[in-house]
Design an enzyme around this catalytic site. Structure first.
Site: not given
Ligand code: MN
Length: 322
Positions: A162, A285
């Protein structure tokens, strides 16, 4: 039509939450978020499940938001991250058919991080780990972190790379003229992308996949631009005067990508052509991005139902052996 096949579950892979104790170690984190956002980040049940139901998302893979365990001091990291993962495991166990976990890792103490990954996978049934950007100014390909990769390969779980904030030195040279007027320039608009894509490129160059040939990584945000650049990166790294490497082959074998926060049809079609539909998985997300636009985009996509099912859930079922 009779005997219609069972619906593929919709699995969203990069869905975040915050842990209060971990956030108390991150200066200014809460102040940068709206009350609505904080309510969602700290919710591990009712709000999350309601918004999943409203949008038609069956399963969320939960991960701590950036920078998670990557900016903790060496003396507190291991113990704190254990407590964070234990609390996530407790929350996931309340809704085991809807929620799954990615471990946070105290990467600043790599051996402890490897042990924590193993503990989370074997005891908590977590499906892998998520790591956010640099640790103490170091990219993950540094050999100090390879014990984590050895353990991930042994456990056969992927590591989700990430993004996080660019290194302060990068912000100073590349972005400082515009960061006041456009705070997102160092975040989702560009800075995150550069950090995460650089991380992935460095891992390929490091030779880590020769050492650990079954190691797997996941990149969000439609591959952080790498599918679009694959031809050029591969071609340039094949020019004379360099060590022998097939960037394309290594990237396409060891990396999966997700749709988190990037609902662009041209970007998806490019990714399908360059990395192949079997390595593309659905993600939103949440809560930084809302569920409905992601689902609307996927449902209206003009691709075959077979490919859509792969992205929505079948590829994840295979990768994570669900
Ligand atoms: Mn994210």
């Amino acid at each position: 039509m009779s005997g219609s096949p069972a619906k593929t579950p919709v699995i969203a892979l990069e869905e975040h939450y915050w842990d209060k104790e971990l956030v108390s170690h991150l200066t200014g984190a809460e102040g940068s978020r709206s009350p609505d956002m904080l309510e969602r980040l700290y919710d591990l049940g009712a709000i999350r499940l309601r918004e999943m139901d409203e949008a038609g998302i069956d399963i969320q893979f939960l991960s701590h938001g950036a920078p998670s365990g990557q900016k903790l001091a060496e003396d507190v990291a291991a113990g704190l991250v254990q407590r964070v993962n234990d609390r996530l495991a407790a929350a996931v166990s309340q809704n085991p058919s809807r929620l799954l976990g990615f471990a946070a890792l105290p990467t600043i103490v790599p051996e402890a991080a490897a042990d924590e990954l193993e503990r989370c996978v074997t005891q908590h049934k977590f499906k892998g780990a998520m790591v956010h950007g640099l640790t103490n100014g170091l990219f993950l390909d540094d050999k100090r972190f390879w014990p984590i990769f050895a353990r991930a390969e042994k456990l056969d779980v992927p590591i989700y790379l990430h993004p996080s904030f660019p290194d302060p030195r990068v912000v100073e040279v590349y972005y400082k003229d515009y960061v006041q007027a456009y705070p997102q320039v160092i975040r989702a608009a560009w800075g995150y992308t550069v950090e995460a894509a650089t991380q992935a490129i460095r891992l390929v160059l490091s030779g880590v996949f020769k050492e650990y040939p079954k190691l797997k990584f996941i990149l969000g945000h439609m591959g952080e631009t790498l599918p679009f650049l694959l031809w050029r990166i591969d071609q340039a790294l094949s020019r004379p005067g360099q060590e022998s490497l097939s960037f394309r082959q290594t990237f396409c074998e060891h990396f999966w990508i997700t749709t988190s926060g990037n609902f662009s049809t041209p970007a998806l079609i490019c990714s399908m052509q360059e990395v192949g539909v079997d390595h593309i998985m659905f993600a939103v997300d949440w809560p930084f991005v809302a569920n409905p636009p992601a689902m609307k985009w996927m449902n209206e996509l003009q691709i075959s139902q077979a490919d859509k099912n792969k992205i929505f859930g079948e590829n994840a079922r295979k990768l994570f052996r669900l």
